[in-house]
Design a protein around this motif. Structure first.
Motif, PDB file in Angstrom:
ATOM      1  N   GLU A 371      -4.629  -1.684  21.365  1.00  0.00           N
ATOM      2  CA  GLU A 371      -3.359  -1.487  20.659  1.00  0.00           C
ATOM      3  C   GLU A 371      -2.212  -2.092  21.471  1.00  0.00           C
ATOM      4  N   GLN A 464      -7.840 -12.347  14.752  1.00  0.00           N
ATOM      5  CA  GLN A 464      -7.065 -11.466  13.876  1.00  0.00           C
ATOM      6  C   GLN A 464      -6.401 -10.396  14.750  1.00  0.00           C
ATOM      7  N   TRP A 465      -5.110 -10.567  14.944  1.00  0.00           N
ATOM      8  CA  TRP A 465      -4.392  -9.766  15.935  1.00  0.00           C
ATOM      9  C   TRP A 465      -4.180  -8.319  15.501  1.00  0.00           C
ATOM     10  N   ASP A 466      -4.444  -8.039  14.227  1.00  0.00           N
ATOM     11  CA  ASP A 466      -4.303  -6.656  13.763  1.00  0.00           C
ATOM     12  C   ASP A 466      -5.613  -5.871  13.857  1.00  0.00           C
ATOM     13  N   ARG A 467      -6.679  -6.490  14.341  1.00  0.00           N
ATOM     14  CA  ARG A 467      -7.938  -5.774  14.525  1.00  0.00           C
ATOM     15  C   ARG A 467      -7.928  -5.119  15.903  1.00  0.00           C
ATOM     16  N   THR A 468      -7.219  -4.021  15.954  1.00  0.00           N
ATOM     17  CA  THR A 468      -7.031  -3.307  17.217  1.00  0.00           C
ATOM     18  C   THR A 468      -7.865  -2.023  17.227  1.00  0.00           C
ATOM     19  N   TRP A 471      -8.471   0.373  14.130  1.00  0.00           N
ATOM     20  CA  TRP A 471      -9.121  -0.287  12.996  1.00  0.00           C
ATOM     21  C   TRP A 471     -10.569  -0.620  13.334  1.00  0.00           C
TER      22      TRP A 471
END
Length: 583
Positions: A371, A464-468, A471
């Motif tokens: 995150e 994919q920078w939102d795959r933290t 998720w």
């Protein structure tokens, strides 16, 4: 640590026996020449075309077929454009990248030198007696009376690349191995497969040239019969094993592999583009590329729906990654679908998953970003690491999840990942296996002493920078859904994320488990238990025995099937993981 199999039954040489009349196969150039001459006997003029897959040793083949005593020999390679012109013509496909090119849409005949080809055709038309036309594309120069196809599997071709063999129509024997594989993967093998597909029903003989100095030949009738057999019943591919800089020791002991290499990193035993099939005809074992099956009977093998989506390509891949006693894999990411289409000409991408077969206590999988990771900061550290200024602080940016036996981690394209050390991974994925963008390789060089390719620009464009953490934990780690099953059977959907086209189901039982088809080819591995048997409820195929860690394939046309413990596992639970295309 030494790993010792409790079963010692992994079959490294799976084969199918094909019932056939005497004389359907022969071995050695003397017998091969006799067989061809017997078929040519009594003809005033006989054109024998020996068409070749690029990579066949032309010097050996030409010398070996000297026993034909042909009145005229035409070399088809002389009828293609010159090597320098060929390289120039495929420049856009090769690109300047060390590893990645762009898939060709061209055909073999597009690279003929038309003047030279017409001159050869005229010579053939005017000649009498036995005329031998030999080489890649030989069937493009004449309508042969006898057509022989000299075949070779891609794994053997790559082995020869490593030993210094050049690509077809290239004087590049001293180029790096990866450059030669790139030329093969993106151009030469595609041209050759399109050409070969048109010859299957015309072949009088199939010539196996995989072992130097040990040619074997079977009739075209028996060759096609063998492919029909594989297309309609369970089968295994011939596995191969290769060392790597991060490789481990599990496969060496558990699968009883030969000593010699310091480790075994990879095993491909479920990749038809690379693997072979063994057939035994009249007591002779012949090797044929598994891609021949995919090209010749794709609908029966894949199922009409899967064929309608992928064409004559096998979309599922099973392979092993062994880091037990080894090191971490490279930190990597695979391309998004739009990126792979636009940059490389592929129509689907490399979604994948890691199924853990074995693990030490410290085994882990690096998966997804932590995150609050900043793209600019992480990119800056990756570039500094590539320049040798720092060791990339992977654990500052990437999640590290513990891994234990039977865990299943989903890795959709665009997710940063790698297996850590001390894990034995069954990798289940889509087939475009070459598209790995390495981001960090822990400061290592390859077994060849050269730095392994790093692709930061490609990689950073696909992460994919939102795959933290949140998720990833919710969507990619330990996703198990129980499915309805008869008493005594546990069935679970596991591993592959909903955006991936492959679905995986794990079955556990001490009894018989029925598998319905769902319109797709199935690829399975026996991930627990020593032995099981695959059977057809309606008798479409004979019982087929599989052993621990073996990958096996059920063609769609084979219909429903059952799996139950067998032999040393009778009365005990066995576990399979099954992959199929969602249709």
């Amino acid at each position: 640590m030494a790993y010792i199999s409790p079963y010692k039954n992994y079959d490294k040489f799976p084969e199918k026996r094909i019932d056939s009349p005497p004389g359907s196969a022969c071995e050695g150039y003397a017998a091969i020449c006799r067989t061809i001459l017997e078929k040519a006997a009594g003809r005033e003029k006989c054109i024998v075309a020996v068409d070749c897959y690029p990579g066949v040793d032309m010097a050996e083949l030409t010398a070996g077929l000297g026993g034909l005593s042909a009145g005229m020999v035409v070399y088809s390679d002389d009828c293609f454009i010159q090597p320098a012109d060929f390289t120039a013509a495929i420049r856009d496909n090769l690109t300047d990248d060390r590893v990645f090119g762009r898939m060709t849409c061209r055909r073999l005949e597009d690279y003929l030198d038309e003047a030279a080809a017409e001159a050869a055709r005229s010579r053939i038309a005017e000649a009498t007696g036995l005329i031998l036309v030999i080489g890649v594309g030989a069937a493009l120069l004449a309508q042969p009376d006898i057509l022989v196809y000299a075949d070779m599997a891609r794994w053997e071709i790559q082995t020869r690349y490593k030993a210094g063999a050049p690509n077809w129509r290239s004087d590049n024997g001293d180029e790096p191995f990866l450059s030669k594989v790139k030329r093969g993967y993106f151009v030469i093998w595609r041209l050759a497969d399109r050409h070969k597909r048109e010859l299957f029903d015309r072949m009088d003989f199939l010539l196996d040239t995989n072992r130097r100095g040990e040619p074997k030949m079977m009739t075209g009738t028996v060759f096609r019969q063998a492919l029909e057999t594989f297309a309609r019943e369970p089968f295994r591919l011939v596995p191969y094993f290769d060392p790597g800089v991060w490789g481990g020791q599990w496969m060496k002991g558990m699968l009883d592999l030969p000593d010699g290499p310091p480790n075994y990193a990879w095993s491909f035993d479920g990749v038809p583009e690379e693997n072979s099939l063994y057939v035994r005809v009249n007591g002779i074992r012949l090797e044929i590329p598994a891609m021949d099956l995919v090209l010749y009977r794709p609908v029966e093998l894949l199922g009409p729906k899967v064929f309608g989506r992928f064409g004559a390509e096998f979309p599922i891949r099973f392979d092993f990654l062994d880091t037990m006693g080894g090191g971490n894999l490279s930190l990597q990411v695979h391309p998004l679908i739009t990126y792979i289409q636009e940059r490389f000409g592929m129509h689907y991408t490399q979604d994948e998953s890691y199924y853990i077969l074995a693990a030490e206590e410290d085994a882990c999988v690096y998966l997804g970003l932590k995150e609050g990771v900043g793209k600019a900061a992480m990119a800056a550290d990756l570039y500094r690491a590539q320049a040798g200024e720092i060791q990339f602080p992977a654990e500052k940016y990437v999640n590290k999840f513990p891994a234990k036996v039977h865990d299943h981690f989903s890795i959709p394209a665009g997710t940063i990942h790698c297996s850590g050390k001390n894990a034995m991974v069954l990798e289940i994925s889509a087939t475009p296996y070459i598209f790995t963008f390495k981001l960090w390789d822990w400061g290592r060089v390859g077994l060849d002493g050269l730095p392994r390719p790093i692709h930061l620009e490609h990689g950073l464009n696909n992460i994919q920078w939102d795959r933290t953490t949140g998720w990833v934990r919710e969507n990619l780690v330990g996703q198990v859904e129980s499915l309805p099953a008869p008493e005594g059977v546990t069935a679970q959907r596991t591993g592959l994320q909903e955006r991936e086209f492959i679905e995986t189901i794990r079955h556990r039982s001490a009894g018989k488990v029925l598998h319905e088809r769902g319109g797709s080819v199935h690829v399975l591995n026996l991930v627990e238990g020593g032995e099981a048997v695959v059977e057809s409820p309606d008798g479409r195929f004979d019982p087929f025995v599989v052993h621990y860690a073996e990958t096996f394939i059920l063609p769609e046309i084979a219909g429903p099937y059952t799996i139950r413990p067998y032999g040393i596992s009778e009365g005990r639970e066995v576990v399979t993981i099954q992959a199929k295309v969602r249709v």
